[in-house]
Scaffold this motif. Structure first.
Motif, mmCIF file in Angstrom:
data_model
loop_
_atom_site.group_PDB
_atom_site.id
_atom_site.type_symbol
_atom_site.label_atom_id
_atom_site.label_comp_id
_atom_site.label_asym_id
_atom_site.label_seq_id
_atom_site.Cartn_x
_atom_site.Cartn_y
_atom_site.Cartn_z
ATOM 1 N N ILE A 4 1.097 -1.450 0.008
ATOM 2 C CA ILE A 4 -0.277 0.532 -0.131
ATOM 3 C C ILE A 4 0.937 1.161 0.318
ATOM 4 O O ILE A 4 1.814 1.095 0.344
ATOM 5 N N SER A 5 0.045 2.514 -0.851
ATOM 6 C CA SER A 5 1.030 3.824 -0.984
ATOM 7 C C SER A 5 1.313 4.049 0.527
ATOM 8 O O SER A 5 0.524 3.780 1.610
ATOM 9 N N ALA A 6 2.707 4.925 1.220
ATOM 10 C CA ALA A 6 2.605 5.566 2.386
ATOM 11 C C ALA A 6 1.757 6.208 2.057
ATOM 12 O O ALA A 6 1.248 7.174 3.414
ATOM 13 N N THR A 7 1.019 7.083 1.486
ATOM 14 C CA THR A 7 0.153 8.484 2.178
ATOM 15 C C THR A 7 -1.173 7.720 1.567
ATOM 16 O O THR A 7 -2.434 8.651 1.289
ATOM 17 N N ALA A 8 -1.601 6.418 1.325
ATOM 18 C CA ALA A 8 -2.857 6.346 0.915
ATOM 19 C C ALA A 8 -3.919 5.843 2.244
ATOM 20 O O ALA A 8 -2.854 5.251 2.816
ATOM 21 N N PRO A 9 -5.036 6.208 2.625
ATOM 22 C CA PRO A 9 -5.887 5.528 3.545
ATOM 23 C C PRO A 9 -5.607 3.899 4.269
ATOM 24 O O PRO A 9 -5.616 3.139 2.616
ATOM 25 N N VAL A 10 -5.825 3.822 5.610
ATOM 26 C CA VAL A 10 -5.832 2.143 5.064
ATOM 27 C C VAL A 10 -7.012 1.894 5.704
ATOM 28 O O VAL A 10 -7.262 2.142 7.265
ATOM 29 N N THR A 11 -7.643 0.765 5.461
ATOM 30 C CA THR A 11 -9.267 0.330 5.626
ATOM 31 C C THR A 11 -9.134 -0.819 5.541
ATOM 32 O O THR A 11 -10.405 -0.942 6.893
ATOM 33 N N ALA A 12 -8.021 -1.025 6.084
ATOM 34 C CA ALA A 12 -8.667 -2.928 6.353
ATOM 35 C C ALA A 12 -7.224 -3.159 7.118
ATOM 36 O O ALA A 12 -5.615 -2.355 6.305
ATOM 37 N N ALA A 13 -7.088 -4.277 7.869
ATOM 38 C CA ALA A 13 -5.428 -4.881 8.697
ATOM 39 C C ALA A 13 -4.473 -5.312 7.680
ATOM 40 O O ALA A 13 -5.130 -5.699 6.379
ATOM 41 N N LEU A 14 -3.748 -4.644 7.282
ATOM 42 C CA LEU A 14 -2.483 -5.614 6.272
ATOM 43 C C LEU A 14 -1.108 -6.539 7.067
ATOM 44 O O LEU A 14 -0.865 -4.917 7.519
ATOM 45 N N PRO A 15 -1.452 -7.834 6.715
ATOM 46 C CA PRO A 15 -0.201 -8.008 7.261
ATOM 47 C C PRO A 15 1.284 -7.588 6.782
ATOM 48 O O PRO A 15 1.542 -7.364 5.594
ATOM 49 N N LEU A 16 2.468 -7.825 7.938
ATOM 50 C CA LEU A 16 3.392 -7.411 7.290
ATOM 51 C C LEU A 16 3.629 -8.921 6.166
ATOM 52 O O LEU A 16 3.432 -10.029 5.518
ATOM 53 N N ALA A 17 4.601 -8.026 5.241
ATOM 54 C CA ALA A 17 4.820 -9.029 3.538
ATOM 55 C C ALA A 17 5.920 -10.082 4.073
ATOM 56 O O ALA A 17 7.373 -9.840 5.100
ATOM 57 N N PRO A 18 5.151 -11.499 3.342
ATOM 58 C CA PRO A 18 6.412 -12.495 4.067
ATOM 59 C C PRO A 18 7.914 -11.857 2.976
ATOM 60 O O PRO A 18 7.902 -11.499 2.269
ATOM 61 N N PRO A 19 9.373 -12.699 3.264
ATOM 62 C CA PRO A 19 9.051 -12.773 4.870
ATOM 63 C C PRO A 19 9.446 -11.861 5.300
ATOM 64 O O PRO A 19 10.195 -10.586 5.534
#
Length: 584
Positions: free
Chosen positions: A509-524
């Protein structure tokens, strides 16, 4: 019988001196001694010029006329405008011949109170009028025109006259006036019947009064006159009402001019034409108004420019007036304050920090705190209205931050601190940071940009910011003394830690975009969180709002007390001095 007490009053009334009705002057005389010929079927209009008179002109008079001997041609008469010392021989003669007559003009004041006297000026003159046979008859649907104009208002509209004749006939149209200049005009100058002529009025410069003129239609040797009377009335009570009643501008030397302001001008229930001018007490013309003339209700745009002006307060006026109306000027005071030039932003050395760890490294999508002086003219956080098209704001009140030339989202501004969200950037290493405000742009300051810069948010006293599953704070007695109330974590309990700078998510997700749902860290992820040196099981690790990461951690079985907490991600550690209060 008259009561005794009224006798003194009656005596006063009947012995009071009478107002004089006459002045010392030559007697009234008729100057007209000859008349131009008339034609049957053609309108005739000729003023009988007079001079002199001994009656006091300030009294109210009535003009009348009589024929002492002889007779006027049939269809002719002598008329006068009301209360005006003018007489006109006018009409449309119906018979040919030579008509001799003696005209007697009277200018009469009738006594209206015990305190004045009656007075009459009169003069007689023998005249002869020759009436010649007419030519093909031209007729009009308006034999005379009277129009009224109120000073300061829109000019009276044109009048239209239909000209007809039994057969198509060429004619010429010409206007003339008795006084007041060329206020009367007619068009077209020539045409053929049937036709419509337009009679127009130019009222510029006319004072209050009654003006007479005529439009003459000529066909061959026949002429038809249309008398025209214009009455100009001036209302001295007209008062222009501006809103607001004063204006104030403020500017800094070298800065952009202050925004223009609107001045509304009204005369309740009336459409009045007014003029607007500016007056300043300096050689620099810093004040302007546009337009310079309008009609009520109207709006003016007022601008002020500080270009070339030193620091100080400058006063001026906008003058609103109605041409031709005495004492109609309304003044609107205007003040321009040229302030001392505002200081440009400056970033403190080593003043760009990770907002969570206070470390010197930052990363895309991490919250960054910028410290310095004169960074912003106001203090506030972002508001709902600052979000446009679903994107985080890139400036607040004209204040913005660039990191490596790319705009960062702005969450908080103040004169000494700005909280910004570093934007997406593939670069690493030292990159420039600048702050821009309405006062100017700061010099560049270098900061270390990494792919990740992990840091935990913290409570006062070097305690990690943590909450229980119900949202209450994880806090022990030491934090309670610092105003943070809560309960310690228990071994085996799942608690929540918060941080920033932990890198990319899945999906990205872009750093300047709102977060509308939880996003897990990218693996690994390469992420480990240790409490008192023991790896704590991770139930969740991901982004929950712009720049804010959440970690659901199971507390290991540890003894009561303050246990150190640290996260390691790809060999980079969060701040090593944070603690978590634990109690069974």
């Amino acid at each position: 019988m008259i009561a005794r007490r009224t006798l003194p009053l009656l005596a006063l009334l009947f012995t009071a001196p009478l107002l004089p009705a006459q002045v010392s002057a030559p007697p009234m005389q008729i100057l007209t001694t000859s008349l131009p010929a008339a034609q049957t079927g053609a309108s005739y209009y000729q003023q009988l010029q007079t001079t002199g008179g001994t009656c006091l002109s300030t009294l109210t008079f009535t003009p009348t006329a009589a024929i002492d001997s002889g007779a006027l041609p049939p269809g002719m008469y002598i008329g006068s405008p009301s209360a005006t010392k003018q007489w006109f021989l006018q009409g449309t003669p119906t018979a040919t011949g030579t008509f001799s007559f003696t005209v007697h003009l009277y200018w009469t004041h009738v006594r209206v109170s015990p305190f004045d006297t009656a007075c009459t000026d009169d003069a007689a003159q023998a005249l002869t009028l020759t009436v010649q046979p007419g030519v093909p008859v031209i007729t009009v649907n308006r034999s005379q025109i009277a129009v009224t104009y109120h000073t300061g208002h829109f000019p009276p509209p044109a009048d239209f006259v239909q000209v007809t004749s039994p057969t198509p006939t060429a004619f010429a149209a010409q206007s003339s006036t008795d006084a007041g200049g060329s206020w009367l005009s007619v068009s077209p100058a020539s045409t053929n019947t049937p036709a419509t002529i337009s009679i127009s009025y130019s009222i510029s410069g006319l004072a209050a009064g009654v003006y007479t003129g005529r439009v003459t239609l000529t066909s061959g040797t026949a002429a038809l006159l249309i008398p025209v009377t214009l009455t100009v009335i001036t209302d001295p009570s007209i008062s222009l009402a501006p809103t607001p009643t004063s204006l104030a501008f403020s500017a800094a030397p070298g800065a952009a001019d202050p925004p223009a302001q609107t001045l509304a001008v009204n005369v309740p229930g009336d459409a009045v034409i007014f003029q607007a001018t500016t007056v300043v007490l300096t050689t620099a013309k810093w004040l302007s108004v546009n337009p310079s003339a309008s009609a009520t209700p109207g709006q003016l745009t007022v601008t002020a420019s500080a270009k070339g002006l030193a620091t100080g307060v400058y006063n001026g006026n906008i003058l609103l007036s109605v041409n031709g109306v005495p004492n109609s000027v309304t003044t609107v005071p205007v003040t321009l304050t040229v302030q001392t030039a505002a200081a440009t932003p400056a970033i403190t050395p080593n003043g760009i920090l990770n907002a969570a760890s206070a470390g010197a490294a930052i990363a895309p999508g991490a919250w960054v705190s910028v410290f310095g002086t004169a960074l912003a003219p106001t203090t506030r956080s972002w508001r709902t209205a600052d979000f446009v098209n679903g994107l985080l704001p890139l400036s607040l009140d004209g204040v913005s931050v660039t990191i490596n030339g790319k705009p960062a989202a702005i969450a908080f501004i103040s004169p000494t601190q700005i909280n910004a969200l570093a934007t997406d950037d593939a670069a690493t290493g030292l990159v420039p940071v600048q702050v821009k405000s309405p006062a100017g742009t700061s010099p560049s300051t270098l900061v270390l940009l990494q792919t990740i810069a992990p840091g935990f948010f913290q409570f006062p006293g070097n305690y990690v910011a943590a909450t229980h599953a119900d949202g209450s704070y994880v806090a022990g007695p030491a934090l309670a003394k610092l105003g943070v109330l809560g309960t310690p974590a228990k071994p085996g309990e799942t608690i929540v830690l918060y941080g920033t700078g932990f890198g990319a998510t899945q999906p990205a997700i872009s750093a300047t975009a709102p977060v509308t749902a939880a996003l897990p860290l990218a693996p690994p992820t390469g992420l480990a969180i240790r409490i008192a040196g023991v790896d704590a099981p991770l139930a969740y690790a991901g982004l929950i709002s712009p720049g804010l990461y959440q970690f659901n951690v199971v507390v290991p079985q540890l003894a009561d007390g303050d246990a150190p907490v640290v996260a390691e991600m790809r060999g980079l550690l969060t701040q090593p001095t944070l603690f978590l209060p634990i109690s069974k």
